[in-house]
Structures are given as C-alpha cells and as structure tokens.
Design an enzyme around this catalytic site. Structure first.
Site, PDB file in Angstrom:
ATOM      1  N   HIS A 109       0.678  -1.165  -0.007  1.00  0.00           N
ATOM      2  CA  HIS A 109      -0.107  -0.094  -0.022  1.00  0.00           C
ATOM      3  C   HIS A 109       0.925   1.257   0.019  1.00  0.00           C
ATOM      4  CE1 HIS A 109      -4.342  -1.727   1.056  1.00  0.00           C
ATOM      5  NE2 HIS A 109      -3.582  -2.494   0.366  1.00  0.00           N
ATOM      6  N   TRP A 130      -8.189 -16.219   2.314  1.00  0.00           N
ATOM      7  CA  TRP A 130      -8.338 -16.494   0.714  1.00  0.00           C
ATOM      8  C   TRP A 130      -8.078 -17.822   0.638  1.00  0.00           C
ATOM      9  CZ3 TRP A 130      -6.067 -11.525   1.515  1.00  0.00           C
ATOM     10  CH2 TRP A 130      -6.643 -10.463   1.142  1.00  0.00           C
TER      11      TRP A 130
END
EC number: 1.11.1.-
Length: 297
Positions: free
Chosen positions: A74, A214
């Site tokens: 990020h 995930w």
C-alpha cells in the site's frame, strides 16, 4: 526581588544552549557512526525475528508477515504514472491524510511493529524499512526472492502526500482493477501476478469489511489463490458488515475484485497460466513486485 543582570541572563542562556549543542553533537555523532556502519543484513535479521506472533487472537496465522506485505504494497500503490506522484518514496503513510485512507485501516499495527527496529537502526529511512519488511516477509513465507535496493527518503511534511482513493477496492470489478493497476504502470499480466499475493493473509471485517482467509494456508506464498479461483463453486454471501463476498464449501473467501480475474478474458488467461505453473507465477510475481517497490523513485 533581585533579578539577574543582563550579563547573568546571557550567561545562563549560553550554558543552556551549550548543553543543548553538546547533546545535539553527541546525537549527530551517534547517527554518523550508525550510517557509516549500516548493515542491511542486521535489519533483515531483526525483521525475521519479529515475524512470529504468539497472540493468535490478533494474528490468527501466527505471523506478522502478511500485514507487513500489505504495508509495503500500500505504501507503493499510491503511484500515479501520469502525475508522477505517490509511490514508495517519502513514507507518507506516517501522515494522517494517507493513514486515514479506507484501504489503510489496520496498518498502524504494522507501522508500530517496526518502530523498535527503526530505533535500533536509526540510519534506515521509514520508506526503505517498510519496503524491506515486505520483501523479507515474502521470503519468510516461502515466496520468491525479491530484488531490493535502498535509497528512499522520508518526506519531512505532508505536502507531498498523495490524495486518498488511489488504492484498489475489494468490491471493484475488472474495469476498476485494470484502471487502478494501469495507473501505476502495470499491464494485465503484471496485475494478475501481483494479486497472487492474496495467497497470504486473510480478510478482516473490522479493516476491509470482508472476512475470512483466501487460501487454506494464509502463511504460505504459493499459487493456491489461482487454483482456488478456478477449482471451486463460489457462492455470493454477505460479510459480517454486509459487504458482498464469495465463499466456497471449505471456508475460503474471495472479494468481487478477485472474482473479476476469472470473469475478464484477458485476466483469466493469466489465472489459467499461474494455476498450472507455480514456477511461472513466482518468476512473474518477483519481477512485478520489484517494479512495484521502485514506483515513485
């Protein structure tokens, strides 16, 4: 009441200022020695040491690595190739404007976890430390080795903080994903390779609004993300916060942006390739992540 004379006041100020200068000189000398003796291998070793986490209530997978990878990711993903702003330089997430971006919720934990290392090695910039932490974390999770180089600087104020809204959103479709990644300078192949980092970590409803892992092993960097995308029946459900997400029969989850990779033909081509060949994905991911870390330099 007897007040000190002007000469006495000046003398006192001189003594105080002299003491201040001595402190500053000692600190400057300490930093100068530290810079001359900088050793990134020692920083790497310290980063490895902070990765294991015993508090599995906070770190369900027993490692800080996925969060540090997200921090590195990020801090780079604000780059805009058109304006040449944002990116890995500056460590601008130290400032409220960027730290408050909805995509950065929870990353204060990652930043604070690196403070002891920054204090121990004051010569390294935050910008370099954050990226190196991500690189080390990928390698610690059995991912590929990433080429890394130093030289990033820390901006002294928030004048160059990029605007909010540049980070990819989990609820976005293929058009959103392509727009965000192409703005950074990535093509479709690099985009799909980078998103394979979702093999690591899990979604937290108090951060992203989505919830769940995930993959079956969120502490291992491999190509399972792609295999799961292709080899499962995915059901659209509401997350604990009401956001739409997909879930399979064994509890793994995908965001709409993840599912867009198999809905878009160009993205799907690379999902198919990486699901079959982990070696190909590792090679492509290493190159794409290296490129990511260089954005904005």
């Amino acid at each position: 009441m007897n007040y000190p004379s002007v000469s006495e006041q000046k003398h006192r100020v001189f003594i105080i200022y002299s003491a201040y200068l001595r402190v500053q000189f000692r600190e400057s000398a300490r930093l100068a020695v530290s810079v001359r003796n900088k050793n990134y291998n020692l920083v790497r070793a310290d980063l490895h040491n902070i990765l294991p986490q015993k508090n599995t209530t906070v770190f369900k997978d027993g490692t800080l690595a996925p969060l540090l990878i997200r921090l590195a990711w990020h801090s780079c993903a604000t780059y805009d190739k058109y304006t040449r702003t944002g990116g890995s330089n500056g460590a601008t997430m130290r400032y409220h404007l960027e730290a408050s971006d909805e995509g950065n919720v929870g990353l204060e934990v990652a930043r604070l976890s690196l403070e002891p290392i920054k204090r121990k090695h004051p010569w390294i910039t935050y910008a370099d430390l954050w990226i190196l932490a991500g690189v080390v974390s990928i390698e610690a999770c059995k991912g590929p080795s990433i080429k890394w180089r130093d030289g990033r600087v820390d901006y002294e104020d928030d004048l160059l903080v990029p605007p909010n809204g540049r980070l990819p959103l989990g609820g976005g479709d293929a058009s959103h994903v392509r727009t965000i990644f192409s703005r950074m300078g990535f093509n479709d192949q690099e985009t799909v390779a980078l998103i394979g980092a979702h093999s690591l970590g899990r979604l937290h409803h108090h951060r992203s609004g989505f919830d769940g892992p995930w993959t079956s092993n969120p502490a291992k960097c491999d190509n399972e993300f792609y295999k799961l995308l292709l080899g499962n029946v995915w059901t659209l459900v509401d997350s604990p916060t009401g956001r739409k997400q997909y879930v399979n029969s064994t509890g793994q989850v995908m965001m709409p942006s993840d599912m867009s990779l198999i809905e878009d033909a160009n993205f799907r081509f690379w999902v198919d390739q990486y699901a079959v060949s982990e070696e190909l994905w590792r090679d492509h991911f290493a190159l794409a992540f290296e490129k990511l870390t260089e954005l904005g330099r």
